[in-house]
Design a protein around this motif. Structure first.
Motif, PDB file in Angstrom:
ATOM      1  N   VAL A  26       0.850  -1.187   0.000  1.00  0.00           N
ATOM      2  CA  VAL A  26       0.000   0.000   0.000  1.00  0.00           C
ATOM      3  C   VAL A  26       0.887   1.239   0.000  1.00  0.00           C
ATOM      4  O   VAL A  26       1.852   1.318   0.761  1.00  0.00           O
ATOM      5  N   ILE A  27       0.553   2.192  -0.873  1.00  0.00           N
ATOM      6  CA  ILE A  27       1.260   3.474  -0.913  1.00  0.00           C
ATOM      7  C   ILE A  27       0.281   4.546  -0.470  1.00  0.00           C
ATOM      8  O   ILE A  27      -0.802   4.680  -1.039  1.00  0.00           O
ATOM      9  N   GLN A  28       0.655   5.288   0.558  1.00  0.00           N
ATOM     10  CA  GLN A  28      -0.168   6.366   1.088  1.00  0.00           C
ATOM     11  C   GLN A  28       0.633   7.655   1.072  1.00  0.00           C
ATOM     12  O   GLN A  28       1.840   7.633   0.887  1.00  0.00           O
ATOM     13  N   GLY A  29      -0.050   8.758   1.323  1.00  0.00           N
ATOM     14  CA  GLY A  29       0.664  10.021   1.442  1.00  0.00           C
ATOM     15  C   GLY A  29      -0.175  11.186   0.991  1.00  0.00           C
ATOM     16  O   GLY A  29      -1.272  11.027   0.459  1.00  0.00           O
ATOM     17  N   ASP A  30       0.372  12.371   1.207  1.00  0.00           N
ATOM     18  CA  ASP A  30      -0.315  13.606   0.855  1.00  0.00           C
ATOM     19  C   ASP A  30      -0.384  13.778  -0.654  1.00  0.00           C
ATOM     20  O   ASP A  30       0.315  13.095  -1.412  1.00  0.00           O
ATOM     21  N   SER A  31      -1.200  14.750  -1.062  1.00  0.00           N
ATOM     22  CA  SER A  31      -1.277  15.107  -2.478  1.00  0.00           C
ATOM     23  C   SER A  31       0.078  15.628  -2.943  1.00  0.00           C
ATOM     24  O   SER A  31       0.861  16.167  -2.163  1.00  0.00           O
ATOM     25  N   ALA A  32       0.338  15.467  -4.230  1.00  0.00           N
ATOM     26  CA  ALA A  32       1.537  15.996  -4.894  1.00  0.00           C
ATOM     27  C   ALA A  32       2.834  15.365  -4.407  1.00  0.00           C
ATOM     28  O   ALA A  32       3.890  15.979  -4.449  1.00  0.00           O
ATOM     29  N   THR A  33       2.767  14.105  -3.956  1.00  0.00           N
ATOM     30  CA  THR A  33       4.001  13.415  -3.568  1.00  0.00           C
ATOM     31  C   THR A  33       4.488  12.462  -4.648  1.00  0.00           C
ATOM     32  O   THR A  33       5.561  11.889  -4.519  1.00  0.00           O
ATOM     33  N   GLY A  34       3.699  12.256  -5.704  1.00  0.00           N
ATOM     34  CA  GLY A  34       4.143  11.432  -6.820  1.00  0.00           C
ATOM     35  C   GLY A  34       3.484  10.076  -6.928  1.00  0.00           C
ATOM     36  O   GLY A  34       3.881   9.266  -7.767  1.00  0.00           O
ATOM     37  N   LYS A  35       2.467   9.812  -6.127  1.00  0.00           N
ATOM     38  CA  LYS A  35       1.811   8.501  -6.160  1.00  0.00           C
ATOM     39  C   LYS A  35       1.133   8.253  -7.506  1.00  0.00           C
ATOM     40  O   LYS A  35       1.352   7.227  -8.150  1.00  0.00           O
ATOM     41  N   THR A  36       0.310   9.192  -7.932  1.00  0.00           N
ATOM     42  CA  THR A  36      -0.408   9.039  -9.197  1.00  0.00           C
ATOM     43  C   THR A  36       0.548   9.120 -10.381  1.00  0.00           C
ATOM     44  O   THR A  36       0.368   8.421 -11.383  1.00  0.00           O
ATOM     45  N   THR A  37       1.597   9.906 -10.266  1.00  0.00           N
ATOM     46  CA  THR A  37       2.599   9.981 -11.332  1.00  0.00           C
ATOM     47  C   THR A  37       3.219   8.610 -11.576  1.00  0.00           C
ATOM     48  O   THR A  37       3.409   8.206 -12.726  1.00  0.00           O
ATOM     49  N   LEU A  38       3.508   7.885 -10.507  1.00  0.00           N
ATOM     50  CA  LEU A  38       4.063   6.538 -10.640  1.00  0.00           C
ATOM     51  C   LEU A  38       3.113   5.640 -11.427  1.00  0.00           C
ATOM     52  O   LEU A  38       3.521   4.974 -12.385  1.00  0.00           O
ATOM     53  N   VAL A  39       1.843   5.632 -11.055  1.00  0.00           N
ATOM     54  CA  VAL A  39       0.863   4.777 -11.743  1.00  0.00           C
ATOM     55  C   VAL A  39       0.687   5.227 -13.191  1.00  0.00           C
ATOM     56  O   VAL A  39       0.618   4.397 -14.106  1.00  0.00           O
ATOM     57  N   ASP A  40       0.647   6.535 -13.421  1.00  0.00           N
ATOM     58  CA  ASP A  40       0.514   7.057 -14.783  1.00  0.00           C
ATOM     59  C   ASP A  40       1.685   6.631 -15.665  1.00  0.00           C
ATOM     60  O   ASP A  40       1.502   6.291 -16.840  1.00  0.00           O
ATOM     61  N   MET A  41       2.884   6.640 -15.108  1.00  0.00           N
ATOM     62  CA  MET A  41       4.060   6.238 -15.884  1.00  0.00           C
ATOM     63  C   MET A  41       3.992   4.754 -16.247  1.00  0.00           C
ATOM     64  O   MET A  41       4.332   4.368 -17.369  1.00  0.00           O
ATOM     65  N   ILE A  42       3.546   3.941 -15.320  1.00  0.00           N
ATOM     66  CA  ILE A  42       3.426   2.509 -15.615  1.00  0.00           C
ATOM     67  C   ILE A  42       2.348   2.275 -16.664  1.00  0.00           C
ATOM     68  O   ILE A  42       2.532   1.482 -17.597  1.00  0.00           O
ATOM     69  N   ARG A  43       1.228   2.987 -16.571  1.00  0.00           N
ATOM     70  CA  ARG A  43       0.163   2.887 -17.572  1.00  0.00           C
ATOM     71  C   ARG A  43       0.680   3.295 -18.951  1.00  0.00           C
ATOM     72  O   ARG A  43       0.444   2.617 -19.944  1.00  0.00           O
ATOM     73  N   GLU A 124       4.158  -3.232   5.091  1.00  0.00           N
ATOM     74  CA  GLU A 124       4.164  -2.990   3.648  1.00  0.00           C
ATOM     75  C   GLU A 124       3.286  -1.792   3.280  1.00  0.00           C
ATOM     76  O   GLU A 124       2.671  -1.759   2.217  1.00  0.00           O
ATOM     77  N   ILE A 125       3.246  -0.801   4.155  1.00  0.00           N
ATOM     78  CA  ILE A 125       2.576   0.467   3.871  1.00  0.00           C
ATOM     79  C   ILE A 125       3.672   1.515   3.734  1.00  0.00           C
ATOM     80  O   ILE A 125       4.472   1.714   4.641  1.00  0.00           O
ATOM     81  N   TYR A 126       3.715   2.172   2.577  1.00  0.00           N
ATOM     82  CA  TYR A 126       4.796   3.097   2.271  1.00  0.00           C
ATOM     83  C   TYR A 126       4.271   4.465   1.873  1.00  0.00           C
ATOM     84  O   TYR A 126       3.130   4.618   1.475  1.00  0.00           O
ATOM     85  N   GLY A 127       5.143   5.442   1.954  1.00  0.00           N
ATOM     86  CA  GLY A 127       4.936   6.763   1.389  1.00  0.00           C
ATOM     87  C   GLY A 127       6.042   6.973   0.369  1.00  0.00           C
ATOM     88  O   GLY A 127       6.963   6.174   0.266  1.00  0.00           O
ATOM     89  N   ILE A 128       5.956   8.050  -0.400  1.00  0.00           N
ATOM     90  CA  ILE A 128       7.004   8.352  -1.380  1.00  0.00           C
ATOM     91  C   ILE A 128       7.772   9.564  -0.888  1.00  0.00           C
ATOM     92  O   ILE A 128       7.193  10.586  -0.555  1.00  0.00           O
ATOM     93  N   HIS A 129       9.084   9.426  -0.843  1.00  0.00           N
ATOM     94  CA  HIS A 129       9.965  10.487  -0.361  1.00  0.00           C
ATOM     95  C   HIS A 129      10.737  11.050  -1.542  1.00  0.00           C
ATOM     96  O   HIS A 129      11.334  10.306  -2.314  1.00  0.00           O
ATOM     97  N   THR A 130      10.715  12.341  -1.694  1.00  0.00           N
ATOM     98  CA  THR A 130      11.484  12.986  -2.757  1.00  0.00           C
ATOM     99  C   THR A 130      12.811  13.424  -2.173  1.00  0.00           C
ATOM    100  O   THR A 130      12.856  14.157  -1.195  1.00  0.00           O
ATOM    101  N   SER A 131      13.900  12.985  -2.795  1.00  0.00           N
ATOM    102  CA  SER A 131      15.200  13.298  -2.214  1.00  0.00           C
ATOM    103  C   SER A 131      15.969  14.365  -2.979  1.00  0.00           C
ATOM    104  O   SER A 131      17.129  14.551  -2.744  1.00  0.00           O
ATOM    105  N   GLY A 132      15.341  15.050  -3.864  1.00  0.00           N
ATOM    106  CA  GLY A 132      16.054  16.146  -4.504  1.00  0.00           C
ATOM    107  C   GLY A 132      15.386  16.625  -5.774  1.00  0.00           C
ATOM    108  O   GLY A 132      14.894  15.835  -6.557  1.00  0.00           O
ATOM    109  N   LYS A 133      15.343  17.936  -5.956  1.00  0.00           N
ATOM    110  CA  LYS A 133      14.863  18.533  -7.198  1.00  0.00           C
ATOM    111  C   LYS A 133      15.949  19.493  -7.667  1.00  0.00           C
ATOM    112  O   LYS A 133      16.449  20.284  -6.901  1.00  0.00           O
ATOM    113  N   TYR A 134      16.286  19.410  -8.930  1.00  0.00           N
ATOM    114  CA  TYR A 134      17.352  20.264  -9.438  1.00  0.00           C
ATOM    115  C   TYR A 134      16.807  21.355 -10.339  1.00  0.00           C
ATOM    116  O   TYR A 134      17.063  22.511 -10.127  1.00  0.00           O
ATOM    117  N   ALA A 135      16.051  20.984 -11.333  1.00  0.00           N
ATOM    118  CA  ALA A 135      15.407  21.918 -12.253  1.00  0.00           C
ATOM    119  C   ALA A 135      14.323  21.148 -12.964  1.00  0.00           C
ATOM    120  O   ALA A 135      14.262  19.932 -12.865  1.00  0.00           O
TER     121      ALA A 135
END
Length: 187
Positions: A26-43, A124-135
């Motif tokens: 299970v992936i949980q977390g706040d909005s705009a953390t990249g959860k839906t982006t992950l699923v969209d990329m796989i789709r 097996e419940i996770y969140g997504i952590h962003t470790s860096g944005k450059y540009a």
């Protein structure tokens, strides 16, 4: 399907790397953390392959399950890692729980809701952590982090175990703990 599977999904801006260890993650977390982006990329990769601009690396086929025809679509998916995004109400149904139980797939479910019908591990419940944005044009690296405990019970000091069961319960704790812990049975 058994075992641990490493998955890497990336495009020119974002990269996800994680391992799936159990049949339900299970992936949980706040909005705009990249959860839906992950699923969209796989789709997108599932639909267009390398032409999508997405790199997907996994020993098992990664698929996205969604919509009203989920039962029919799921019946065609075998030995796969299936991603399900938020908003798919079928995830909460008893029919879906039965389908998961009888399937040989692993499931990665993005949700903020409890999944009362599914037997998943708190580990097996996770969140997504962003470790860096450059540009905007550089890669953003994402990783999963465990939401609920990495409990290390080796640091726990148990001094007594009390069991009302004088048979198998007592025998179990006596065999596991040996002489390290005083075990007393009460009748």
């Amino acid at each position: 399907m058994k075992g641990e599977f490493f998955i890497s999904v990336s495009n020119s801006k974002v990269k996800y790397e994680f391992s799936i260890k159990r049949n339900i993650t299970v992936i949980q977390g706040d909005s705009a953390t990249g959860k839906t982006t992950l699923v969209d990329m796989i789709r997108e990769f599932e639909q267009n392959g390398a032409d999508s601009g997405i790199n997907l690396s996994s020993k098992k086929k990664c698929r996205v399950l969604e919509g009203n025809n989920w039962e029919e679509n799921l019946s065609l998916m075998n030995d796969s890692i299936i991603f399900i995004d938020e908003g798919n109400r079928f995830v909460e149904s008893a029919d879906f729980a039965k389908a998961v139980k009888n399937s040989g797939n692993y499931y990665v479910i993005v949700t903020r809701e409890g999944l009362d019908n599914l037997p998943y591990s708190i580990e097996e419940i996770y969140g997504i952590h962003t470790s860096g944005k450059y540009a905007d044009l550089k890669q953003v690296y994402h990783e999963f982090y465990r939401i609920y405990g990495n409990n290390n019970f080796n640091d726990c000091r148990i001094e007594k175990i009390i069991t009302e069961d004088s048979n198998s319960g007592f025998d179990f704790f006596n065999a596991v703990c040996g002489e390290k812990i005083r075990i007393k049975k009460y009748r």
